[in-house]
Design an enzyme around this catalytic site. Structure first.
Site, PDB file in Angstrom:
ATOM      1  N   SER A 188       2.442   1.685  -4.725  1.00  0.00           N
ATOM      2  CA  SER A 188       2.122   0.090  -4.439  1.00  0.00           C
ATOM      3  C   SER A 188       2.206  -0.684  -5.858  1.00  0.00           C
ATOM      4  O   SER A 188       2.459  -1.870  -5.690  1.00  0.00           O
ATOM      5  CB  SER A 188       0.915   0.107  -3.723  1.00  0.00           C
ATOM      6  N   SER A 193       0.940  -1.257   0.090  1.00  0.00           N
ATOM      7  CA  SER A 193      -0.065  -0.086  -0.028  1.00  0.00           C
ATOM      8  C   SER A 193       0.947   1.443  -0.099  1.00  0.00           C
ATOM      9  O   SER A 193       2.119   1.287   0.301  1.00  0.00           O
ATOM     10  CB  SER A 193      -1.106   0.180   1.353  1.00  0.00           C
ATOM     11  N   CYS A 194       0.201   2.318  -0.370  1.00  0.00           N
ATOM     12  CA  CYS A 194       0.977   3.623  -0.508  1.00  0.00           C
ATOM     13  C   CYS A 194      -0.355   4.740  -0.205  1.00  0.00           C
ATOM     14  O   CYS A 194      -1.423   4.444   0.136  1.00  0.00           O
ATOM     15  CB  CYS A 194       1.870   3.850  -1.751  1.00  0.00           C
ATOM     16  N   LEU A 195       0.048   5.818  -0.409  1.00  0.00           N
ATOM     17  CA  LEU A 195      -0.883   6.853  -0.428  1.00  0.00           C
ATOM     18  C   LEU A 195      -2.088   6.868  -1.261  1.00  0.00           C
ATOM     19  O   LEU A 195      -3.076   7.077  -1.516  1.00  0.00           O
ATOM     20  CB  LEU A 195      -0.252   8.408  -0.214  1.00  0.00           C
ATOM     21  N   GLY A 214      -1.706   4.705  -4.698  1.00  0.00           N
ATOM     22  CA  GLY A 214      -1.845   3.632  -5.286  1.00  0.00           C
ATOM     23  C   GLY A 214      -0.883   3.293  -6.272  1.00  0.00           C
ATOM     24  O   GLY A 214      -0.408   2.271  -6.810  1.00  0.00           O
TER      25      GLY A 214
END
Length: 100
Positions: free
Chosen positions: A87, A80-82, A84
């Site tokens: 990720s 996950s990331c902020l 997408g």
């Protein structure tokens, strides 16, 4: 929605359910983002810039660096990331290293 290489997408609620099972959640945001926006419970923070090296470490070195068990290539891993983008890159890196 969170998506996988196979096209499978899950919602945040579905991710919470998955985390009750044996998945490894790797958050690829930068450390300053974790400090600013908060850590996702039960996730391992490995900034995207460190990911390829981290996934090739020995299990002992990984545990020393990240204080968690290193994922096996057959483990279920969620990135996950902020927004997408990172990720998705993380997923591509992992697949290129032989993670299924």
């Amino acid at each position: 929605k969170l998506c996988s290489a196979s096209g499978l997408c899950v919602s945040y609620e579905e991710l919470k359910e998955l985390k009750k099972n044996s998945i490894i959640h790797i958050d690829v945001r930068e450390r300053w983002e974790i400090d600013r926006f908060g850590k996702i419970p039960e996730s391992i923070n490995i900034p995207l810039s460190e990911l390829v090296e981290a996934l090739q470490m020995s299990p002992g070195d990984f545990r020393e660096q990240y204080h968690q068990k290193m994922p096996a290539k057959s483990d279920h891993v969620v990135f996950s990331c902020l927004a997408g983008v990172r990720s998705k890159q993380a997923l591509d890196f992992a697949v290129s290293l032989g993670f299924s």
